[in-house]
Design a protein around this motif. Structure first.
Motif, PDB file in Angstrom:
ATOM      1  N   PRO A   1       0.777  -1.246   0.000  1.00 51.28           N
ATOM      2  CA  PRO A   1       0.000   0.000   0.000  1.00 51.28           C
ATOM      3  C   PRO A   1       0.805   1.291   0.000  1.00 51.28           C
ATOM      4  O   PRO A   1       0.295   2.329  -0.415  1.00 51.28           O
ATOM      5  CB  PRO A   1      -0.835  -0.104   1.289  1.00 51.28           C
ATOM      6  CG  PRO A   1      -0.833  -1.549   1.648  1.00 51.28           C
ATOM      7  CD  PRO A   1       0.481  -2.067   1.178  1.00 51.28           C
ATOM      8  N   ILE A   2       2.045   1.257   0.513  1.00 53.97           N
ATOM      9  CA  ILE A   2       2.836   2.481   0.552  1.00 53.97           C
ATOM     10  C   ILE A   2       3.982   2.383  -0.460  1.00 53.97           C
ATOM     11  O   ILE A   2       4.101   1.382  -1.167  1.00 53.97           O
ATOM     12  CB  ILE A   2       3.373   2.776   1.971  1.00 53.97           C
ATOM     13  CG1 ILE A   2       4.263   1.617   2.455  1.00 53.97           C
ATOM     14  CG2 ILE A   2       2.224   3.016   2.937  1.00 53.97           C
ATOM     15  CD1 ILE A   2       4.907   1.876   3.806  1.00 53.97           C
ATOM     16  N   GLN A   3       4.832   3.397  -0.514  1.00 56.49           N
ATOM     17  CA  GLN A   3       5.837   3.460  -1.577  1.00 56.49           C
ATOM     18  C   GLN A   3       7.125   2.719  -1.236  1.00 56.49           C
ATOM     19  O   GLN A   3       8.219   3.198  -1.518  1.00 56.49           O
ATOM     20  CB  GLN A   3       6.111   4.915  -1.943  1.00 56.49           C
ATOM     21  CG  GLN A   3       4.927   5.572  -2.645  1.00 56.49           C
ATOM     22  CD  GLN A   3       5.215   6.993  -3.090  1.00 56.49           C
ATOM     23  OE1 GLN A   3       5.742   7.789  -2.329  1.00 56.49           O
ATOM     24  NE2 GLN A   3       4.872   7.316  -4.328  1.00 56.49           N
ATOM     25  N   ARG A   4       6.981   1.585  -0.591  1.00 53.75           N
ATOM     26  CA  ARG A   4       8.087   0.649  -0.396  1.00 53.75           C
ATOM     27  C   ARG A   4       7.483  -0.725  -0.174  1.00 53.75           C
ATOM     28  O   ARG A   4       6.266  -0.858  -0.057  1.00 53.75           O
ATOM     29  CB  ARG A   4       8.988   1.083   0.771  1.00 53.75           C
ATOM     30  CG  ARG A   4       8.282   1.311   2.096  1.00 53.75           C
ATOM     31  CD  ARG A   4       9.288   1.676   3.181  1.00 53.75           C
ATOM     32  NE  ARG A   4       8.663   1.847   4.492  1.00 53.75           N
ATOM     33  CZ  ARG A   4       8.375   3.016   5.046  1.00 53.75           C
ATOM     34  NH1 ARG A   4       8.657   4.140   4.399  1.00 53.75           N
ATOM     35  NH2 ARG A   4       7.806   3.084   6.232  1.00 53.75           N
ATOM     36  N   VAL A   5       8.308  -1.770  -0.072  1.00 50.78           N
ATOM     37  CA  VAL A   5       7.782  -3.138  -0.060  1.00 50.78           C
ATOM     38  C   VAL A   5       7.482  -3.660   1.344  1.00 50.78           C
ATOM     39  O   VAL A   5       7.023  -4.795   1.498  1.00 50.78           O
ATOM     40  CB  VAL A   5       8.750  -4.107  -0.776  1.00 50.78           C
ATOM     41  CG1 VAL A   5       8.918  -3.714  -2.237  1.00 50.78           C
ATOM     42  CG2 VAL A   5      10.100  -4.172  -0.055  1.00 50.78           C
ATOM     43  N   HIS A   6       7.732  -2.848   2.363  1.00 51.04           N
ATOM     44  CA  HIS A   6       7.434  -3.254   3.735  1.00 51.04           C
ATOM     45  C   HIS A   6       7.239  -2.001   4.576  1.00 51.04           C
ATOM     46  O   HIS A   6       7.796  -0.933   4.262  1.00 51.04           O
ATOM     47  CB  HIS A   6       8.586  -4.098   4.305  1.00 51.04           C
ATOM     48  CG  HIS A   6       8.269  -4.781   5.598  1.00 51.04           C
ATOM     49  ND1 HIS A   6       8.466  -4.182   6.823  1.00 51.04           N
ATOM     50  CD2 HIS A   6       7.755  -6.012   5.869  1.00 51.04           C
ATOM     51  CE1 HIS A   6       8.100  -5.013   7.781  1.00 51.04           C
ATOM     52  NE2 HIS A   6       7.654  -6.119   7.230  1.00 51.04           N
ATOM     53  N   GLY A   7       6.471  -2.137   5.649  1.00 55.41           N
ATOM     54  CA  GLY A   7       6.209  -0.981   6.492  1.00 55.41           C
ATOM     55  C   GLY A   7       7.439  -0.436   7.170  1.00 55.41           C
ATOM     56  O   GLY A   7       7.580   0.782   7.352  1.00 55.41           O
ATOM     57  N   ASN A   8       8.368  -1.318   7.553  1.00 50.10           N
ATOM     58  CA  ASN A   8       9.610  -0.873   8.169  1.00 50.10           C
ATOM     59  C   ASN A   8      10.623  -0.524   7.079  1.00 50.10           C
ATOM     60  O   ASN A   8      10.968  -1.389   6.251  1.00 50.10           O
ATOM     61  CB  ASN A   8      10.170  -1.962   9.082  1.00 50.10           C
ATOM     62  CG  ASN A   8      11.381  -1.498   9.872  1.00 50.10           C
ATOM     63  OD1 ASN A   8      12.437  -1.249   9.311  1.00 50.10           O
ATOM     64  ND2 ASN A   8      11.228  -1.378  11.180  1.00 50.10           N
ATOM     65  N   PRO A   9      11.118   0.702   7.041  1.00 47.19           N
ATOM     66  CA  PRO A   9      11.997   1.104   5.938  1.00 47.19           C
ATOM     67  C   PRO A   9      13.292   0.304   5.864  1.00 47.19           C
ATOM     68  O   PRO A   9      13.833   0.092   4.770  1.00 47.19           O
ATOM     69  CB  PRO A   9      12.271   2.588   6.222  1.00 47.19           C
ATOM     70  CG  PRO A   9      11.983   2.771   7.678  1.00 47.19           C
ATOM     71  CD  PRO A   9      10.885   1.803   7.988  1.00 47.19           C
TER      72      PRO A   9
ATOM     73  N   ILE B   1      10.978 -10.672  -9.194  1.00 45.90           N
ATOM     74  CA  ILE B   1       9.661 -10.492  -8.584  1.00 45.90           C
ATOM     75  C   ILE B   1       9.226  -9.051  -8.855  1.00 45.90           C
ATOM     76  O   ILE B   1       9.876  -8.107  -8.394  1.00 45.90           O
ATOM     77  CB  ILE B   1       9.699 -10.779  -7.072  1.00 45.90           C
ATOM     78  CG1 ILE B   1      10.106 -12.239  -6.823  1.00 45.90           C
ATOM     79  CG2 ILE B   1       8.353 -10.472  -6.417  1.00 45.90           C
ATOM     80  CD1 ILE B   1      10.397 -12.557  -5.364  1.00 45.90           C
ATOM     81  N   GLU B   2       8.169  -8.882  -9.627  1.00 46.75           N
ATOM     82  CA  GLU B   2       7.703  -7.556  -9.980  1.00 46.75           C
ATOM     83  C   GLU B   2       7.046  -6.891  -8.768  1.00 46.75           C
ATOM     84  O   GLU B   2       6.403  -7.557  -7.954  1.00 46.75           O
ATOM     85  CB  GLU B   2       6.700  -7.637 -11.137  1.00 46.75           C
ATOM     86  CG  GLU B   2       7.277  -8.254 -12.410  1.00 46.75           C
ATOM     87  CD  GLU B   2       6.220  -8.423 -13.468  1.00 46.75           C
ATOM     88  OE1 GLU B   2       5.404  -7.490 -13.647  1.00 46.75           O
ATOM     89  OE2 GLU B   2       6.198  -9.496 -14.108  1.00 46.75           O
ATOM     90  N   VAL B   3       7.200  -5.593  -8.665  1.00 43.96           N
ATOM     91  CA  VAL B   3       6.705  -4.859  -7.496  1.00 43.96           C
ATOM     92  C   VAL B   3       5.806  -3.720  -7.932  1.00 43.96           C
ATOM     93  O   VAL B   3       6.128  -2.962  -8.862  1.00 43.96           O
ATOM     94  CB  VAL B   3       7.889  -4.314  -6.656  1.00 43.96           C
ATOM     95  CG1 VAL B   3       7.380  -3.380  -5.559  1.00 43.96           C
ATOM     96  CG2 VAL B   3       8.697  -5.466  -6.055  1.00 43.96           C
ATOM     97  N   GLU B   4       4.660  -3.605  -7.267  1.00 42.36           N
ATOM     98  CA  GLU B   4       3.755  -2.466  -7.441  1.00 42.36           C
ATOM     99  C   GLU B   4       3.554  -1.843  -6.061  1.00 42.36           C
ATOM    100  O   GLU B   4       2.842  -2.407  -5.217  1.00 42.36           O
ATOM    101  CB  GLU B   4       2.398  -2.909  -8.005  1.00 42.36           C
ATOM    102  CG  GLU B   4       2.410  -3.265  -9.469  1.00 42.36           C
ATOM    103  CD  GLU B   4       2.391  -2.042 -10.374  1.00 42.36           C
ATOM    104  OE1 GLU B   4       2.113  -0.931  -9.869  1.00 42.36           O
ATOM    105  OE2 GLU B   4       2.647  -2.205 -11.576  1.00 42.36           O
ATOM    106  N   THR B   5       4.222  -0.719  -5.809  1.00 44.85           N
ATOM    107  CA  THR B   5       4.031  -0.042  -4.526  1.00 44.85           C
ATOM    108  C   THR B   5       2.970   1.050  -4.666  1.00 44.85           C
ATOM    109  O   THR B   5       2.541   1.384  -5.764  1.00 44.85           O
ATOM    110  CB  THR B   5       5.344   0.570  -4.014  1.00 44.85           C
ATOM    111  OG1 THR B   5       5.877   1.447  -5.012  1.00 44.85           O
ATOM    112  CG2 THR B   5       6.350  -0.520  -3.709  1.00 44.85           C
TER     113      THR B   5
END
Length: 380
Positions: free
Chosen positions: A193-201, A216-220
């Motif tokens: 949901p946010i602009q990275r792949v996990h809540g913890n930066p 692995i394709e990513v959609e942030t």
């Protein structure tokens, strides 16, 4: 007069706390000065991390269940029933299966989180999760017959249980398809949901290069709005639409209604993040997913918090000022494939620094999964 400590919820936090209190207050219980009760609405204790392995055929759902009566100390009064109302002014609980309410002197809520896929149109019909026993079993059947196409792992709800599990799943799926010679025919897409792949930066910074390396394709910044099971599409609030052949979702999570009805929080209990005391009521604690502390909803968190609450309650019934505090300690093994894992440990002051993946850490995680039942019983 006997002081009554009631724990609601027989998951990791509630079970560890009940056993901790039985051991810590052994003399007071034997003397009749203290009574400890654990109330849970299921006769089984469920260790949910096992479900991550079920879709890949590495575990059976039954591996994650044990009768709660086998895990709880005999000095604890175990009651299988559902709490339907909390009256913090009168210090009483109403139960579904009893006309009489139950009084308490000290209350700890460990009611956890519940899955709420119905919050997203089409998600329950179109997606598969591994956050429930039935979901993990159904996903296993889907994966066994999935030989080509697009697999989308969409983190729909945050915060959610086992924060690292979505990353673990795509890492394990990548490895699993490679081992079967199918990876070239399977596209794996991960949304967050946010602009990275996990809540913890810090964890996101560690995980993203691994995902890129493995294709692995990513959609942030993908906040799921709806799923169309017939068209096999998932659409975000931002206007992005993705096609899928198999959708694996981390569904929205919700708290327990009776917490909001009791004025303790919005499904989760508002607490002091160090003492775990409820902000809206006296002599009430919360731990694990139930406590709104801002730390991950992980089993290790519930375990460490149970020790803190146990110490504080023991001090209180003995007429001493409670001094134990929770420092935000969290630890987690993170599978990075079918035969390697990383490890993270952090707290309120120190950020995570994931260890280099290794086979040794993978086997350490599997060993912990096996020894968990001793932890729940308070033996480790």
């Amino acid at each position: 007069m006997t002081e009554h400590i009631v724990v609601v919820g027989g998951g990791t936090g509630g079970t560890v706390l009940a056993n901790d209190l039985a051991d810590r207050l052994d003399a007071e219980i034997d003397a009749g000065d203290v009574r400890v009760s654990l109330i849970n609405d299921d006769p089984d204790h469920v260790y949910k991390p096992v479900w991550l392995y079920v879709p890949f055929g590495q575990r059976e759902p039954a591996d994650g269940r044990r009768p709660l009566a086998d895990l709880v100390d005999d000095r604890v009064d175990l009651r299988i029933d559902r709490v339907t109302e909390i009256d913090t002014d009168a210090k009483r609980l109403r139960l579904q299966g009893s006309p009489q309410s139950v009084g308490y002197d000290y209350l700890t809520l460990a009611t956890g989180s519940t899955l709420a896929p119905e919050e997203i149109p089409g998600l329950a019909e179109g997606g598969h999760d591994f956050y429930s026993e039935s979901g993990a079993t159904a996903l296993r059947e889907e994966l066994l017959s999935f030989t080509e196409g697009t697999l989308v792992l969409s983190v729909v709800g945050t915060p959610h249980m086992c924060p690292a599990a979505p990353l673990e799943f795509v890492f394990m799926a990548d490895s699993w398809f490679r081992e079967r010679g199918l990876r070239e025919d399977v596209d794996i897409v991960y949304t967050y949901p946010i602009q990275r792949v996990h809540g913890n930066p810090h964890i996101a910074e560690w995980a993203r290069p691994i995902m890129d390396e493995r294709g692995i394709e990513v959609e942030t910044f993908f906040n799921t709005e709806a799923v169309d099971p017939e068209a096999r599409t998932i659409t975000s609030m931002e206007g992005t639409e993705l096609d899928y052949d198999l959708l694996v979702d981390i569904p929205p999570h919700s708290g327990v209604d009776l917490i909001e009805a009791a004025g303790l929080g919005d499904g989760w209990v508002d607490v002091d993040r160090h003492t775990l005391e409820a902000e809206a009521a006296e002599d009430v604690y919360a731990l694990g997913d139930t406590a709104d502390t801002g730390v991950p909803n992980a089993g290790s968190v519930a375990h460490y918090q149970a020790g803190v609450v146990g110490q504080r309650l023991a001090s209180e019934v003995r007429g001493r000022p409670p001094t134990a505090t929770y420092d935000g300690k969290t630890l987690c093994f993170v599978e990075t494939g079918m035969d390697a894992a990383s490890f993270v440990e952090f707290d309120y002051e120190n950020p995570p620094s994931p260890a280099p993946p290794s086979e040794k850490l993978h086997w350490s995680k599997l060993a912990y999964n096996e020894s968990y039942w001793l932890t729940a019983r308070g033996l480790l």
